[in-house]
Structure formats: C-alpha cells, structure tokens
Design a protein around this motif. Structure first.
Motif, PDB file in Angstrom:
ATOM      1  N   VAL A 178       2.937   4.239  -1.187  1.00 36.33           N
ATOM      2  CA  VAL A 178       3.266   5.071  -2.142  1.00 36.33           C
ATOM      3  C   VAL A 178       4.612   5.643  -2.139  1.00 36.33           C
ATOM      4  O   VAL A 178       5.087   6.258  -1.376  1.00 36.33           O
ATOM      5  CB  VAL A 178       2.349   6.157  -2.440  1.00 36.33           C
ATOM      6  N   ASP A 191      -5.478  13.224   4.450  1.00 36.55           N
ATOM      7  CA  ASP A 191      -6.027  11.765   3.761  1.00 36.55           C
ATOM      8  C   ASP A 191      -7.483  12.060   2.984  1.00 36.55           C
ATOM      9  O   ASP A 191      -8.262  12.988   2.955  1.00 36.55           O
ATOM     10  CB  ASP A 191      -6.481  11.068   4.931  1.00 36.55           C
ATOM     11  N   SER A 235      -6.699  -1.685  -6.808  1.00 38.44           N
ATOM     12  CA  SER A 235      -5.445  -1.611  -7.096  1.00 38.44           C
ATOM     13  C   SER A 235      -4.658  -3.027  -7.017  1.00 38.44           C
ATOM     14  O   SER A 235      -5.326  -3.946  -6.632  1.00 38.44           O
ATOM     15  CB  SER A 235      -4.726  -0.939  -5.648  1.00 38.44           C
ATOM     16  N   ARG A 291      -1.936   4.121   0.435  1.00 36.42           N
ATOM     17  CA  ARG A 291      -3.254   4.061  -0.454  1.00 36.42           C
ATOM     18  C   ARG A 291      -3.805   2.532  -0.424  1.00 36.42           C
ATOM     19  O   ARG A 291      -2.946   1.575  -0.635  1.00 36.42           O
ATOM     20  CB  ARG A 291      -3.403   4.514  -1.870  1.00 36.42           C
ATOM     21  N   ILE A 297      -1.509  13.292  -3.937  1.00 39.86           N
ATOM     22  CA  ILE A 297      -2.423  12.923  -3.008  1.00 39.86           C
ATOM     23  C   ILE A 297      -2.695  14.209  -2.193  1.00 39.86           C
ATOM     24  O   ILE A 297      -3.833  14.525  -1.676  1.00 39.86           O
ATOM     25  CB  ILE A 297      -2.051  11.615  -2.208  1.00 39.86           C
ATOM     26  N   ARG A 328       0.774  -1.208  -0.050  1.00 43.29           N
ATOM     27  CA  ARG A 328       0.057   0.027  -0.021  1.00 43.29           C
ATOM     28  C   ARG A 328       0.884   1.127  -0.097  1.00 43.29           C
ATOM     29  O   ARG A 328       0.256   2.525   0.069  1.00 43.29           O
ATOM     30  CB  ARG A 328      -0.975  -0.114   1.221  1.00 43.29           C
ATOM     31  N   GLU A 333      -6.614   7.184   0.498  1.00 42.21           N
ATOM     32  CA  GLU A 333      -5.090   7.584   0.087  1.00 42.21           C
ATOM     33  C   GLU A 333      -4.795   8.437   1.519  1.00 42.21           C
ATOM     34  O   GLU A 333      -5.474   9.283   1.678  1.00 42.21           O
ATOM     35  CB  GLU A 333      -4.904   8.301  -1.057  1.00 42.21           C
TER      36      GLU A 333
END
Length: 193
Positions: free
Chosen positions: A20, A89, A169, A164, A29, A18, A106
C-alpha cells in the motif's frame, strides 16, 4: 549454522502487489487497528508490547499516542532507546485459494522516535485521541481520577509502510487466474502411450 542473511533495501516489500503506497490508505489501515505493538530495542533482546493508542494525522508526520503505568519494563526501556518500531494489523482470516492457503489481512509498520509527554495540554490531547479511537470521545477527562497514575507516550512516525491481502484485490484475482491458466496448460503424462 544459520544461512547468511541477504541484504534488502530499507523498508522493502517483497510482494509489491500487496504493498500500500498511498499515505491516506496507510493511515486509514492504522486507524482501524484495535491494538498497536511497539518494538523497543533492549540491551540483550528486542521488547514488543501491545498498547491501546490514538492516532494524530494533523501534523506533517503522523503520530501515535499511547498510555502507560508510571513504572515497568516499557518505561525503563523507553528511557534507554527512543528509536521505535510500531506494528498494527487487521486479521480477517485464513482461506483456501486456487494455489494454496493464504491469510487475508491489512497491516502497517512504522519507524519513529518516541517518548513521554509532559505538557498538561498534550497529555489531555493524547488521552483524548486514545479515547476517540475506541469510541469514547465524549468521556469527561477533567474528572478522571486515574490521570495521576498514567503516563502518555507519543511516537512521531518517520516512515510508515502498509501491506494488504484482501479477498477481492486485483493481486488475488491475478494469482488465481495465473494458477488456473497454468493448470489448464498441463497435460497428464499417462495419456501419451
């Protein structure tokens, strides 16, 4: 009694699937967050305050600008501690998956040094970035009567991490496939007489 805390490397993300890693994706983001939360270490307890913000990605390190009244807890605490944490977020909802319930989101966490800016051109730059973030980039600041009642803060972010969990995904699809495969491999114990 509380269990002893396990030491983890600084900025470690437990769920690597998860995480990034790309700076542009992380700042993207952050740019889509509607609110930023600033964490300040107080004398006895941490203090977390939500703020409206603007993002500056022009420099070597990203910076966030925020506005504040000229008095209050945030002001007194920022005078004591300039090392800050920020969190933003985008919450998309909760959904049922093949293996349980999960949140879709995210998020960004950053650490940096902050304070209030004094130079008139930087005050206007910060306020302009805040207005731009909320879709009011054409608002005329030169006639704003509230400027004398506002402080503009700036936090230069030394580190910035992103995470995220999106519905489509690869990590979400891998987890669902793994759960389906493990269920297919299970046998019903009652069938073996």
């Amino acid at each position: 009694m509380l269990s002893k805390k396990r030491e983890r490397p600084e900025n470690a993300v437990r769920r690597k699937d998860r995480e990034v890693l790309n700076r542009e994706e992380i700042t993207d983001i952050l740019s889509r967050c509607s609110t930023l939360r600033i964490g300040i270490q107080g004398e006895d307890y941490p203090y977390v305050v939500p703020v409206s913000f603007g993002l500056d990605t022009e420099g070597e390190k990203p910076a966030v600008y925020f506005h504040s009244a000229k008095q209050g807890m945030k002001i007194s605490m920022l005078q004591q501690s300039r090392k800050l944490c920020v969190e933003g977020d985008i919450f998309m909802g909760i959904e049922k998956t093949a293996h349980g319930i999960t949140a879709r989101y995210e998020s960004v966490i950053g650490f940096g040094t902050g304070g209030f800016v004094d130079a008139p051109e930087e005050v206007l730059k910060g306020l302009g970035l805040i207005l731009e973030h909320y879709g009011y980039s054409d608002y005329p600041l030169d006639g704003c009567m509230g400027l004398e009642h506002v402080l503009i803060g700036k936090i230069v972010l030394e580190t910035l991490t992103g995470k995220r969990n999106l519905p489509d995904s690869p990590a979400a699809k891998d987890m669902e496939a793994e759960t389906a495969n493990s269920k297919a491999g299970q046998t019903d114990e009652s069938d073996g007489i």
